[in-house]
Write a protein that holds these residues in place. Structure first.
Motif, short mmCIF file in Angstrom:
data_model
loop_
_atom_site.label_atom_id
_atom_site.label_comp_id
_atom_site.label_asym_id
_atom_site.label_seq_id
_atom_site.Cartn_x
_atom_site.Cartn_y
_atom_site.Cartn_z
N ASN A 8 -16.99 46.78 20.52
CA ASN A 8 -15.95 46.63 21.54
C ASN A 8 -14.67 47.08 20.85
OD1 ASN A 8 -13.92 45.80 23.34
ND2 ASN A 8 -15.15 44.08 24.07
N VAL A 145 -22.29 44.22 23.75
CA VAL A 145 -20.83 44.15 23.86
C VAL A 145 -20.37 42.69 23.92
CG1 VAL A 145 -18.80 44.87 25.16
CG2 VAL A 145 -20.85 46.31 25.16
N LEU A 157 -12.87 47.84 28.67
CA LEU A 157 -14.33 47.89 28.82
C LEU A 157 -14.76 49.19 29.50
CD1 LEU A 157 -17.08 46.55 28.45
CD2 LEU A 157 -16.74 45.41 30.66
#
Length: 259
Positions: A8, A145, A157
């Motif tokens: 991430n 994630v 995202l």
């Protein structure tokens, strides 16, 4: 060997904590696990008790091709869990990789040449979408994630998912999203529940059922060089990561047989 990138680009979402404790949980359940620390900060290495002075070889040497994975991994105090540590040399790796052949496939090539010693490889990625993370996503079959239950949880995202789609199209058509793990859930905060609800409404079954709470013991464990599952197995954070490891295994049974 099953390969899972934990990524991430947003920092502070629990990537390293997730990588360390998932690796420990899977090892405790009988899997032979390789954890690759691909973050120049080296927090996954420190969190498993491998200090900077003990990292004779690292993921940096593997990426530039001066060492192999097999020669660079180190055993940890967790049975069945090996670590490919990171050093600060990784900070300059992205610049050095630009001039190397197959700069986006360096980790893929290194893992392809590694002996079949492990059932699963987890890659702890840096908080960016640079060449290090791209190498991890090309080397991996799956992406996990971590997403914290806070206001800016979904910020970025979509950028990560766009990057995944580009890598899937250009380099790695087998890359799939294994799941999204909600982290840093605060039961006292109504916003956490709202964020978790919004993420589930948006991503559906891609979100793991297990939610990792905010937990002091999770924060304390790395300073002792221990995964939380060893530092305090009974704390709420450890319990959550055991549940997450079981969910992960449930999504991968056929893949383990084929690995």
């Amino acid at each position: 060997m099953i390969t899972v990138a934990i990524a991430n680009q947003k920092g502070g979402v629990g990537k390293t904590t997730t990588a360390i404790n998932l690796a420990t949980g899977l090892a405790a359940m009988g899997w032979k696990v390789l954890l690759i620390d691909l973050d120049p900060q080296g927090n996954a290495s420190t969190g498993l008790g491998i200090g900077p002075q003990s990292r004779e070889r690292s993921s940096y040497e593997v990426l530039i091709g001066s060492e192999t994975v097999d020669a660079s991994v180190q055993p940890t105090r967790v049975p069945r869990l090996d670590l490919l540590p990171a050093t600060q040399d990784l900070s300059g790796a992205e610049v050095e990789l630009v001039d190397l052949e197959r700069r986006t496939h360096r980790l893929f090539d290194a893992l392809e040449a590694a002996p079949p010693r492990w059932d699963i490889c987890l890659i702890d990625c840096p908080p960016s979408l640079g060449l290090l993370t791209v190498n991890a996503l090309i080397a991996a079959r799956h992406l996990l994630v971590p997403l914290q239950c806070e206001f800016f949880a979904l910020e970025g995202l979509s950028q990560l998912l766009q990057t995944v789609e580009r890598i899937r199209t250009r380099f790695n058509p087998e890359l799939s999203i294994l799941g999204v793990a909600l982290t840093m859930f605060d039961r006292r905060n109504r916003l956490s529940a709202q964020v978790a609800e919004d993420v589930r409404a948006c991503l559906g079954p891609a979100v793991f059922d297990t939610v990792v709470p905010r937990n002091v013991r999770l924060s304390e464990a790395p300073s002792h060089g221990l995964p939380a599952l060893i530092y305090d197995l009974r704390c709420s954070g450890s319990t959550a990561y055991v549940g997450l490891a079981r969910e992960l295994m449930a999504r991968l049974p056929a893949l383990k047989e084929a690995a």
